[in-house]
Design a protein around this motif. Structure first.
Motif, short mmCIF file in Angstrom:
data_model
loop_
_atom_site.label_atom_id
_atom_site.label_comp_id
_atom_site.label_asym_id
_atom_site.label_seq_id
_atom_site.Cartn_x
_atom_site.Cartn_y
_atom_site.Cartn_z
N GLY A 34 39.71 39.96 32.63
CA GLY A 34 38.98 38.70 32.52
C GLY A 34 37.63 38.68 33.20
O GLY A 34 37.13 37.59 33.53
N ASP A 35 37.01 39.83 33.39
CA ASP A 35 35.76 39.89 34.15
C ASP A 35 34.67 39.02 33.57
O ASP A 35 33.81 38.50 34.29
N ILE A 39 38.45 51.30 41.98
CA ILE A 39 37.49 52.11 41.21
C ILE A 39 36.13 52.11 41.90
O ILE A 39 35.45 53.16 41.97
N THR A 40 35.73 50.97 42.43
CA THR A 40 34.44 50.90 43.14
C THR A 40 34.46 51.78 44.39
O THR A 40 33.46 52.45 44.71
N ARG A 100 33.83 55.40 43.83
CA ARG A 100 32.41 55.72 43.59
C ARG A 100 31.59 55.71 44.88
O ARG A 100 30.37 55.83 44.84
N GLY A 101 32.29 55.54 46.01
CA GLY A 101 31.61 55.65 47.30
C GLY A 101 31.49 54.38 48.10
O GLY A 101 31.04 54.41 49.26
N TRP A 102 31.86 53.24 47.52
CA TRP A 102 31.74 51.97 48.25
C TRP A 102 32.74 51.90 49.39
O TRP A 102 33.92 52.21 49.20
N GLU A 105 27.80 44.54 42.57
CA GLU A 105 27.81 43.43 41.62
C GLU A 105 29.17 43.27 40.94
O GLU A 105 29.62 42.14 40.69
N GLY A 106 29.83 44.39 40.64
CA GLY A 106 31.13 44.28 39.97
C GLY A 106 32.15 43.55 40.81
O GLY A 106 32.95 42.75 40.30
N VAL A 107 32.16 43.81 42.11
CA VAL A 107 33.08 43.13 43.02
C VAL A 107 32.69 41.66 43.18
O VAL A 107 33.54 40.76 43.19
N LYS A 108 31.38 41.39 43.28
CA LYS A 108 30.92 40.01 43.37
C LYS A 108 31.32 39.21 42.12
O LYS A 108 31.74 38.06 42.22
N GLN A 109 31.18 39.85 40.95
CA GLN A 109 31.55 39.18 39.71
C GLN A 109 33.04 38.87 39.69
O GLN A 109 33.47 37.82 39.21
#
Length: 426
Positions: A276-277, A304-305, A308-310, A319-323
């Motif tokens: 549901g992103d 997943i984020t 990628r190094g987060w 941004e993906g986590v904020k969304q």
């Protein structure tokens, strides 16, 4: 003489059979925790009486009629709850930072993937999750239906499984992709490709015939221009799938991360939307009005984020986590039914409760998180005898050390697991 011997043998067999019958004192288990979460509310001082594989009583000791001989289990300092229900699992996947998705589908044998799935099922059960909705084998064909049968027969321990088998995608939209065309047609696919009235009807019925309990479609995927997410199936195709699945008493769940994909899925009458992103306040109002539930998979996004190094708590949120935060907040404000499901398999099986911690962290009240993982999931998924601690319900029960309403982290401190009246962890 022969008649006397025959009479003696018959008498011996009858006597042994009578002695082998279970007696009443073996039927009952009395659980005495500090508190009980019954699927809706938290109660202190309750006891729970289990008769074989059913809950016979749940309430204060004063209201109980206990048998004369019962096995009592003290659960001091613990909270007893319904067995937790995982809404979005992939038992045939393991974390992508171990092996990426393409390589799991293309290079791991079916035997290896099944062996891993057996271990994943055991880890899930030991984490207090007695039921999972397994939403696609990702190239392992119908092996989730076979694993479900093996668990039901007692061959291997594991949770109850609602199997989606292969899942369904529009032709050309899923993976693995990017290989030589001559080779690509012979490669395993992560889901079953189907299109149009005949193709989708055949795929849905075939998957049901192979043991699917639910039908999963990818309403959108990263096949748009420049690999952006875009809708796959038309509204009519989605409606057809809901109709065909519904005629057998099954429902449709969709993967969707775009606004338009979600809009079509809602209009088609699916039961749940996964991820549901791309949800907006308007979309969530539609979901609320149409009684479509959301399975947000917060843990998968963060996992997943991080691959990628987060570094959470050190680096700024991407941004993906904020969304994901915005989407979840909007869904809560709209009153959308939230199902607990983390997309486990993307991250480690047995760490399913990671999603519950994030739901609380993202703004959901602890009691609502517990309901989501028990009674809400049971209701949405059609599990009428699970998700509650009530007389007549199946004895799927989990106890954690501490009080999860005060500290959600306690859901990871699993001290006791009972499934179908059988104790797997104590």
């Amino acid at each position: 003489m022969k008649n006397r011997i025959l009479f003696y043998l018959i008498f011996l067999v009858i006597t042994l059979n009578v002695k082998a019958q279970p007696t009443s004192n073996l039927q009952y288990t009395l659980l005495k925790p500090d508190r009980v979460f019954d699927g809706h509310d938290l109660h202190t001082g309750w006891i729970v009486l289990v008769n074989r594989n059913r809950i016979e009583y749940a309430g204060t000791p004063a209201g109980a009629k206990l048998p004369t001989d019962v096995k009592t289990i003290e659960l001091k300092g613990q909270t007893l709850m319904p067995g937790l229900i995982e809404g979005h699992s992939h038992l045939f996947l393991h974390p992508y930072n171990e092996t990426n998705w393409n390589d799991q589908v293309l290079t791991e044998s079916r035997a290896e993937r099944l062996a891993r799935a057996v271990n994943h099922a055991h880890a899930t059960l030991m984490a207090g999750f007695t039921t999972v909705r397994d939403l696609g084998t990702e190239g392992a064909m119908y092996d989730d239906a076979g694993l479900k049968q093996a668990i039901q027969k007692g061959i291997v321990p594991g949770p109850r499984i609602l199997a989606a088998t292969r899942a369904i995608v529009a032709t050309g939209s899923y993976g693995p992709k990017g290989y030589n065309e001559a080779v690509e047609h012979g490669l395993p696919q992560g889901a079953e490709e189907a299109d149009g009235i005949d193709g989708l009807t055949r795929a849905v019925r075939s998957q049901i015939g192979h043991g699917a309990d639910v039908i999963k479609l990818y309403a959108d995927y990263r096949w748009g221009f420049n690999n952006t997410a875009a809708p796959t199936f038309t509204l009519d195709e989605l409606k057809l799938t809901v109709q065909v699945a519904g005629s057998s008493g099954r429902y449709v769940v969709v993967h969707s991360g775009t606004e338009e994909g979600m809009r079509r899925a809602i209009a088609a009458g699916v039961r749940t939307i996964e991820h549901g992103d791309g949800g907006t306040p308007e979309i969530f109002k539609m979901m609320k009005a149409k009684c479509v539930a959301l399975c947000p998979t917060l843990a998968a996004t963060e996992a997943i984020t991080s691959y990628r190094g987060w570094k959470k708590g050190v680096d700024p949120d991407p941004e993906g986590v904020k969304q994901k935060h915005r989407m979840f907040s909007d869904a809560l404000k709209a009153g959308v039914t939230i199902c607990m499901g983390g997309d486990v398999g993307v991250f480690t099986h047995g760490d399913n409760a990671r999603e519950m911690l994030l739901m609380a962290e993202y703004g959901m009240k602890p009691l609502e998180v517990l309901r989501s993982a028990t009674s809400v999931n049971a209701e949405v998924f059609g599990l009428n005898n699970l998700g509650n601690v009530k007389p007549g319900y199946l004895a799927d029960l989990t106890a954690v050390t501490g009080n999860p309403v005060e500290d959600m982290k306690t859901v990871k401190r699993v001290a006791f697991v009972m499934k179908d009246g059988v104790i797997y962890k104590q």
